[in-house]
Each structure stands twice: as C-alpha cells, then as structure tokens.
Design a protein around this motif. Structure first.
Motif, PDB file in Angstrom:
ATOM      1  N   ILE A   1       0.840  -1.207   0.000  1.00  0.00           N
ATOM      2  CA  ILE A   1       0.000   0.000   0.000  1.00  0.00           C
ATOM      3  C   ILE A   1       0.871   1.252   0.000  1.00  0.00           C
ATOM      4  O   ILE A   1       0.609   2.227  -0.725  1.00  0.00           O
ATOM      5  N   LEU A   2       1.914   1.240   0.805  1.00  0.00           N
ATOM      6  CA  LEU A   2       2.833   2.376   0.868  1.00  0.00           C
ATOM      7  C   LEU A   2       3.497   2.624  -0.476  1.00  0.00           C
ATOM      8  O   LEU A   2       3.641   3.766  -0.937  1.00  0.00           O
ATOM      9  N   LEU A   3       3.907   1.555  -1.129  1.00  0.00           N
ATOM     10  CA  LEU A   3       4.539   1.653  -2.449  1.00  0.00           C
ATOM     11  C   LEU A   3       3.566   2.212  -3.471  1.00  0.00           C
ATOM     12  O   LEU A   3       3.933   3.048  -4.320  1.00  0.00           O
ATOM     13  N   LEU A   4       2.305   1.786  -3.390  1.00  0.00           N
ATOM     14  CA  LEU A   4       1.281   2.269  -4.318  1.00  0.00           C
ATOM     15  C   LEU A   4       1.025   3.766  -4.117  1.00  0.00           C
ATOM     16  O   LEU A   4       0.876   4.518  -5.093  1.00  0.00           O
ATOM     17  N   VAL A   5       1.010   4.200  -2.868  1.00  0.00           N
ATOM     18  CA  VAL A   5       0.815   5.623  -2.569  1.00  0.00           C
ATOM     19  C   VAL A   5       1.953   6.453  -3.130  1.00  0.00           C
ATOM     20  O   VAL A   5       1.757   7.542  -3.693  1.00  0.00           O
ATOM     21  N   ILE A   6       3.168   5.957  -3.008  1.00  0.00           N
ATOM     22  CA  ILE A   6       4.338   6.673  -3.524  1.00  0.00           C
ATOM     23  C   ILE A   6       4.271   6.806  -5.038  1.00  0.00           C
ATOM     24  O   ILE A   6       4.557   7.866  -5.620  1.00  0.00           O
ATOM     25  N   VAL A   7       3.883   5.735  -5.711  1.00  0.00           N
ATOM     26  CA  VAL A   7       3.779   5.753  -7.186  1.00  0.00           C
ATOM     27  C   VAL A   7       2.732   6.758  -7.633  1.00  0.00           C
ATOM     28  O   VAL A   7       2.939   7.548  -8.565  1.00  0.00           O
ATOM     29  N   VAL A   8       1.571   6.739  -6.975  1.00  0.00           N
ATOM     30  CA  VAL A   8       0.499   7.682  -7.334  1.00  0.00           C
ATOM     31  C   VAL A   8       0.954   9.123  -7.117  1.00  0.00           C
ATOM     32  O   VAL A   8       0.687  10.010  -7.930  1.00  0.00           O
ATOM     33  N   ALA A   9       1.658   9.359  -6.028  1.00  0.00           N
ATOM     34  CA  ALA A   9       2.140  10.703  -5.740  1.00  0.00           C
ATOM     35  C   ALA A   9       3.137  11.174  -6.781  1.00  0.00           C
ATOM     36  O   ALA A   9       3.130  12.335  -7.206  1.00  0.00           O
ATOM     37  N   LEU A  10       4.016  10.265  -7.215  1.00  0.00           N
ATOM     38  CA  LEU A  10       5.001  10.621  -8.242  1.00  0.00           C
ATOM     39  C   LEU A  10       4.335  10.946  -9.568  1.00  0.00           C
ATOM     40  O   LEU A  10       4.702  11.897 -10.263  1.00  0.00           O
ATOM     41  N   VAL A  11       3.333  10.139  -9.939  1.00  0.00           N
ATOM     42  CA  VAL A  11       2.614  10.379 -11.201  1.00  0.00           C
ATOM     43  C   VAL A  11       1.875  11.708 -11.135  1.00  0.00           C
ATOM     44  O   VAL A  11       1.894  12.502 -12.092  1.00  0.00           O
ATOM     45  N   ALA A  12       1.183  11.972 -10.025  1.00  0.00           N
ATOM     46  CA  ALA A  12       0.451  13.234  -9.874  1.00  0.00           C
ATOM     47  C   ALA A  12       1.394  14.421  -9.900  1.00  0.00           C
ATOM     48  O   ALA A  12       1.094  15.455 -10.502  1.00  0.00           O
ATOM     49  N   ASN A  13       2.535  14.280  -9.268  1.00  0.00           N
ATOM     50  CA  ASN A  13       3.512  15.364  -9.248  1.00  0.00           C
ATOM     51  C   ASN A  13       4.077  15.624 -10.640  1.00  0.00           C
ATOM     52  O   ASN A  13       4.336  16.774 -11.016  1.00  0.00           O
ATOM     53  N   ARG A  14       4.240  14.579 -11.415  1.00  0.00           N
ATOM     54  CA  ARG A  14       4.773  14.726 -12.770  1.00  0.00           C
ATOM     55  C   ARG A  14       3.805  15.504 -13.649  1.00  0.00           C
ATOM     56  O   ARG A  14       4.185  16.397 -14.393  1.00  0.00           O
ATOM     57  N   PHE A  15       2.510  15.199 -13.566  1.00  0.00           N
ATOM     58  CA  PHE A  15       1.530  15.892 -14.390  1.00  0.00           C
ATOM     59  C   PHE A  15       1.267  17.306 -13.891  1.00  0.00           C
ATOM     60  O   PHE A  15       0.840  18.169 -14.657  1.00  0.00           O
ATOM     61  N   ALA A  16       1.510  17.549 -12.632  1.00  0.00           N
ATOM     62  CA  ALA A  16       1.308  18.886 -12.083  1.00  0.00           C
ATOM     63  C   ALA A  16       2.486  19.808 -12.355  1.00  0.00           C
ATOM     64  O   ALA A  16       2.374  21.019 -12.266  1.00  0.00           O
ATOM     65  N   SER A  17       3.633  19.255 -12.689  1.00  0.00           N
ATOM     66  CA  SER A  17       4.827  20.059 -12.937  1.00  0.00           C
ATOM     67  C   SER A  17       4.844  20.579 -14.361  1.00  0.00           C
ATOM     68  O   SER A  17       3.966  20.295 -15.166  1.00  0.00           O
ATOM     69  N   ASN A  18       5.869  21.341 -14.682  1.00  0.00           N
ATOM     70  CA  ASN A  18       5.995  21.908 -16.029  1.00  0.00           C
ATOM     71  C   ASN A  18       6.325  20.860 -17.073  1.00  0.00           C
ATOM     72  O   ASN A  18       6.332  21.170 -18.265  1.00  0.00           O
ATOM     73  N   ASP A  19       6.610  19.659 -16.664  1.00  0.00           N
ATOM     74  CA  ASP A  19       6.936  18.610 -17.613  1.00  0.00           C
ATOM     75  C   ASP A  19       5.691  17.937 -18.175  1.00  0.00           C
ATOM     76  O   ASP A  19       5.785  16.943 -18.894  1.00  0.00           O
ATOM     77  N   ASN A  20       4.519  18.454 -17.836  1.00  0.00           N
ATOM     78  CA  ASN A  20       3.273  17.879 -18.336  1.00  0.00           C
ATOM     79  C   ASN A  20       3.285  17.942 -19.862  1.00  0.00           C
ATOM     80  O   ASN A  20       3.411  19.024 -20.448  1.00  0.00           O
ATOM     81  N   PRO A  21       3.142  16.816 -20.554  1.00  0.00           N
ATOM     82  CA  PRO A  21       3.194  16.836 -22.023  1.00  0.00           C
ATOM     83  C   PRO A  21       1.982  17.497 -22.660  1.00  0.00           C
ATOM     84  O   PRO A  21       1.999  17.810 -23.846  1.00  0.00           O
ATOM     85  N   PHE A  22       0.903  17.719 -21.898  1.00  0.00           N
ATOM     86  CA  PHE A  22      -0.307  18.327 -22.461  1.00  0.00           C
ATOM     87  C   PHE A  22      -0.785  19.500 -21.597  1.00  0.00           C
ATOM     88  O   PHE A  22      -1.880  19.471 -21.028  1.00  0.00           O
ATOM     89  N   PRO A  23       0.007  20.554 -21.493  1.00  0.00           N
ATOM     90  CA  PRO A  23      -0.410  21.722 -20.699  1.00  0.00           C
ATOM     91  C   PRO A  23      -1.340  22.623 -21.509  1.00  0.00           C
ATOM     92  O   PRO A  23      -0.999  23.770 -21.847  1.00  0.00           O
ATOM     93  N   VAL A  24      -2.522  22.139 -21.845  1.00  0.00           N
ATOM     94  CA  VAL A  24      -3.426  22.851 -22.754  1.00  0.00           C
ATOM     95  C   VAL A  24      -4.821  22.917 -22.154  1.00  0.00           C
ATOM     96  O   VAL A  24      -5.145  22.219 -21.194  1.00  0.00           O
TER      97      VAL A  24
END
Length: 216
Positions: free
Chosen positions: A8-31
């Motif tokens: 469960i802890l590992l799953l939470v970390i993965v979700v947080a990393l994915v959410a952080n990636r899309f929230a950052s400037n590296d989002n491939p679809f900032p439109v």
C-alpha cells in the motif's frame, strides 16, 4: 500483514510521483480549450464576407500558406526545405474558393495598423512575394467598424477585375426612378415677340377676385 502495508505504501508513492509529474511543467499536455475560434472582429468580418460573396465562393478560414501553394520541381533540396518551412509557418485569415472545384480565387488578410504590434500590421514580404509568384489575388483589408456588404463586394470585385453594378436608389422600399411625364416649368413662358406675363402676388390676386365679385 507487513507485506500488505508495504504494498500500500509503495502504491501511494507511485500515485504521488505520477500526480507530481503531471502537475509540474513537464506535463506533455499543458493545454485547455479556447473559448472561441475567432476573435469578435474576425467573427463579425467573416459574417459580412459570407454575405458579400453570396454563395459565389466558399470561404475558408485560417488556412496555412503551404495548403494553397506548392514548390516547383527542379529546386535544390536546401531551397525546398527552407521554402517549405516558411510556407508551413504562415497562415492566411480568409481564402475564397470556387465551390465547384475548390480552386483558390483570392486571399484576404485583416490588418490592424493602429500600432506596430497589431495583427499583421506590417506586410509580410514572404507572403506577398509567394502569392504574387503564384498569381493569387491578395487583399489586405484594414480592421475598422462600419464595414458594409456592398463595400466588401466592391473591394473583392475590383481586385478580381469585375464590374460592380450599383443598385438604384430606393425611397421607402420602392425603386426611385426618373419622371414618367414632362415636368412643367414654374416660370412664365414666352413665345415669339409676346411679352412675358408677370407673376401676380397674393394681394393682387385677392384684389382681382374681389373686383370680379362686385362686378357680377
């Protein structure tokens, strides 16, 4: 039990990393969706333009220059690549096409030259040169209020070498024509050696009427 908690802890970390990636400037679809395809000025002019052509031409919008112009054969690869890059980078506001075969008849760009930062305020030498070389009529129409359908029709016809027939003047919805019978002049007429008959004043006419009544 420890394995489940670790998973469960590992799953939470993965979700947080994915959410952080899309929230950052590296989002491939900032439109996001535009509220409208055209600006109010473009939309108003397009409506007048469609009325002006009156189904004689098809009106296309935001056309890439590369869609209506192609490169001649026999040019070098370097020239072809450079020209194609410029053609793909230029857009035209309106293109008039023949409805039967969709061949290009004329190109129209709106111009806002009230300041140097206005829309296409400065003529683009490449667009002008390319359209001229391709023998395509090119109109640059200044953005202003009060455009009429007849005015746009006249500009297009003049550019295409056509004659515009002006409608006859109308009065209260009816065509105003010339007089259907001769109009009598209000001035006293003379014939030959006859002296002109002087016009009588209102008091003179009234005096003559009184005299006639008393004599009868």
């Amino acid at each position: 039990m420890e394995f489940v908690l670790l998973l469960i802890l590992l799953l939470v970390i993965v979700v947080a990393l994915v959410a952080n990636r899309f929230a950052s400037n590296d989002n491939p679809f900032p439109v996001q969706k535009r509220t409208s395809i055209f600006s109010p000025v473009e939309r108003a002019f397009m409506q007048l333009l469609e009325q002006a052509v009156n189904n004689e031409y098809k009106v296309l919008n935001r056309v890439k220059l590369a869609d209506i112009i192609e490169i001649k054969s026999g040019v070098s690869d370097k020239t072809r690549s450079s020209t194609l890059r410029k053609l793909n980078a230029k857009y035209l506001d309106f293109v008039l096409c023949n409805p039967s075969d969709m061949s290009v008849v004329a190109v129209i760009d709106l111009v806002n030259n009230t300041n140097k930062d206005g829309h296409k305020a400065i003529p683009d030498w490449f667009v002008n040169g390319a359209l001229d070389a391709a023998a395509m009529p090119y109109l640059r129409m200044k953005i202003k209020t009060g455009y009429t359908v007849n005015e746009i029709q006249a500009v297009i016809a003049n550019k295409l070498g056509k004659v515009v027939t002006k409608p006859e003047a109308t009065l209260k919805g009816l065509v105003k024509k010339g007089p259907t019978r001769p109009v009598r002049s209000l001035r006293p007429t003379t014939s030959g050696n006859t002296m002109p008959v002087p016009a009588l004043s209102h008091s003179q006419i009234k005096a003559q009427q009184t005299a006639l009544i008393q004599a009868s």
